[in-house]
Motif scaffolding. Sequence first.
Motif, mmCIF file in Angstrom:
data_model
loop_
_atom_site.group_PDB
_atom_site.id
_atom_site.type_symbol
_atom_site.label_atom_id
_atom_site.label_comp_id
_atom_site.label_asym_id
_atom_site.label_seq_id
_atom_site.Cartn_x
_atom_site.Cartn_y
_atom_site.Cartn_z
ATOM 1 N N THR A 1 0.652 -1.057 0.007
ATOM 2 C CA THR A 1 0.032 0.131 0.060
ATOM 3 C C THR A 1 0.739 1.297 0.111
ATOM 4 O OG1 THR A 1 -0.078 0.170 2.377
ATOM 5 C CG2 THR A 1 -1.796 -1.080 1.239
ATOM 6 N N SER A 2 2.098 1.159 -0.299
ATOM 7 C CA SER A 2 2.884 2.336 -0.486
ATOM 8 C C SER A 2 2.638 3.181 -1.362
ATOM 9 C CB SER A 2 4.571 1.878 -0.403
ATOM 10 O OG SER A 2 4.738 1.022 -1.603
ATOM 11 N N SER A 3 2.702 4.387 -1.620
ATOM 12 C CA SER A 3 2.384 5.298 -2.448
ATOM 13 C C SER A 3 2.922 6.479 -2.506
ATOM 14 C CB SER A 3 0.780 5.500 -2.384
ATOM 15 O OG SER A 3 0.443 6.580 -3.353
ATOM 16 N N GLY A 4 3.443 7.298 -3.422
ATOM 17 C CA GLY A 4 3.845 8.538 -3.375
ATOM 18 C C GLY A 4 2.827 9.746 -2.888
ATOM 19 N N PHE A 5 1.839 9.318 -2.676
ATOM 20 C CA PHE A 5 0.483 9.865 -2.081
ATOM 21 C C PHE A 5 1.318 10.267 -0.425
ATOM 22 C CE2 PHE A 5 -3.407 10.217 0.658
ATOM 23 C CZ PHE A 5 -3.869 11.285 -0.178
ATOM 24 N N GLN A 6 1.757 9.331 -0.016
ATOM 25 C CA GLN A 6 2.326 9.306 1.386
ATOM 26 C C GLN A 6 3.679 10.015 1.494
ATOM 27 O OE1 GLN A 6 2.500 5.247 1.477
ATOM 28 N NE2 GLN A 6 0.284 4.880 1.905
ATOM 29 N N SER A 7 4.345 10.808 0.455
ATOM 30 C CA SER A 7 5.474 11.448 0.683
ATOM 31 C C SER A 7 5.272 12.787 1.586
ATOM 32 C CB SER A 7 5.960 11.768 -0.783
ATOM 33 O OG SER A 7 7.148 12.920 -0.610
ATOM 34 N N VAL A 8 5.746 12.732 2.684
ATOM 35 C CA VAL A 8 5.657 14.036 3.619
ATOM 36 C C VAL A 8 6.366 15.322 3.142
ATOM 37 C CG1 VAL A 8 7.541 13.214 5.088
ATOM 38 C CG2 VAL A 8 5.862 14.912 6.023
ATOM 39 N N GLN A 9 7.400 14.956 2.406
ATOM 40 C CA GLN A 9 8.172 16.076 1.797
ATOM 41 C C GLN A 9 7.567 16.684 0.588
ATOM 42 O OE1 GLN A 9 12.840 15.644 2.815
ATOM 43 N NE2 GLN A 9 12.107 14.134 1.181
ATOM 44 N N TYR A 10 6.751 15.951 0.011
ATOM 45 C CA TYR A 10 5.842 16.453 -1.171
ATOM 46 C C TYR A 10 4.729 17.503 -0.547
ATOM 47 C CZ TYR A 10 1.988 16.988 -4.564
ATOM 48 O OH TYR A 10 1.291 17.602 -5.766
ATOM 49 N N ARG A 11 4.189 16.959 0.596
ATOM 50 C CA ARG A 11 3.085 17.612 1.327
ATOM 51 C C ARG A 11 3.705 19.100 1.887
ATOM 52 N NH1 ARG A 11 -1.103 16.154 -1.374
ATOM 53 N NH2 ARG A 11 -1.109 14.038 -1.513
ATOM 54 N N GLU A 12 5.057 18.884 2.330
ATOM 55 C CA GLU A 12 5.643 20.154 2.881
ATOM 56 C C GLU A 12 5.867 21.251 1.758
ATOM 57 O OE1 GLU A 12 8.342 18.011 6.563
ATOM 58 O OE2 GLU A 12 9.215 18.468 4.515
ATOM 59 N N VAL A 13 6.062 20.885 0.699
ATOM 60 C CA VAL A 13 6.540 21.494 -0.584
ATOM 61 C C VAL A 13 4.894 22.148 -0.834
ATOM 62 C CG1 VAL A 13 6.654 21.768 -3.087
ATOM 63 C CG2 VAL A 13 8.157 20.556 -1.669
ATOM 64 N N GLU A 14 3.972 21.390 -0.781
ATOM 65 C CA GLU A 14 2.783 22.038 -1.361
ATOM 66 C C GLU A 14 2.149 23.082 -0.127
ATOM 67 O OE1 GLU A 14 -0.697 19.399 -2.449
ATOM 68 O OE2 GLU A 14 0.422 19.725 -4.521
ATOM 69 N N PHE A 15 2.434 22.643 1.251
ATOM 70 C CA PHE A 15 1.993 23.528 2.112
ATOM 71 C C PHE A 15 2.962 24.989 2.331
ATOM 72 C CE2 PHE A 15 0.088 20.751 5.692
ATOM 73 C CZ PHE A 15 -0.918 20.131 4.824
ATOM 74 N N LEU A 16 3.928 24.931 1.867
ATOM 75 C CA LEU A 16 5.172 26.079 1.761
ATOM 76 C C LEU A 16 4.491 26.840 0.787
ATOM 77 C CD1 LEU A 16 8.450 24.434 2.733
ATOM 78 C CD2 LEU A 16 7.420 26.245 3.899
ATOM 79 N N LEU A 17 4.035 26.347 -0.457
ATOM 80 C CA LEU A 17 3.580 27.249 -1.298
ATOM 81 C C LEU A 17 2.226 27.637 -1.248
ATOM 82 C CD1 LEU A 17 5.111 25.212 -4.412
ATOM 83 C CD2 LEU A 17 5.905 27.314 -3.605
#
Length: 278
Positions: free
Chosen positions: A116-132
Amino acid sequence: MRELEPGIEQDFSSQMSYGDYLRLDLLLAAQQPQSDPPQHDELLFIVQHQTSELWLKLMVHELRSARDLLRADELAPALKRLARVKHIQHTLTDQWSVLATLTPSEYAEIRPFLATSSGFQSVQYREVEFLLGNKNADMVKVFAHDPPAQHELSTLLHEPSLYDEFLAYLARRDYDVPAELLARDVSQPYVESPALIKVFSTVYASPSEHWGVYEACEELVDVEDNFQQWRFRHLQVVQRTIGHKVGTGGSSGVDFLRRALDLTFFPELFSVRTRLGE
């Protein structure tokens, strides 16, 4: 790296080596394929995503710095950080071409081992989106299994985004930024402000009179444009590899990625283009 001149010997026994400095022992041992029997293409999948995470880590570092520099009224070095972010984005987008060599048949052989691993679970990607500025409290809940990651995202959720700091910078420069934008709840998704479009219309109508701000606006547009290109390339690669199957993390796959293309970080900077010349 500096090379030794011919005939010159050097004792490296008491010095840090290239491998030591980069922790290559850990880095090159971090690829642990799960397939049994081993599948040739799993290493490609792992390396692709691990290197993406490293670039995302650097992007988070640069975006945090750019945001903090804007808060300190240091526009020029903030723009230098964004220039580096844009190069990172180009690299991330170009990387999709490597993963695109993975055919549907080859991916089908390794997919069962991804669980069930997925790029959806990338915390760093979410950090980028939150920063933007793409804030979403529901995304914090996704990381309930990882308290440190959840704490980091929760902190970013309640901190001003890069755009929030840019608007505050403009206000300190006597631009007529609406007061409600400066006092808004930064944990909530940003909503486009017609009044702010008027501010940017003034900037774009006379670039030479507002050059620093004008340049900053265009840098932000570049960052968003690059982000959208990355999203679209991601969609293309997923579509050619798994079609419209559900993603490994349970998302709707291609449909989920297509909806993401409608998201925007800096809406007024695109809307102002329609206003120019009116």
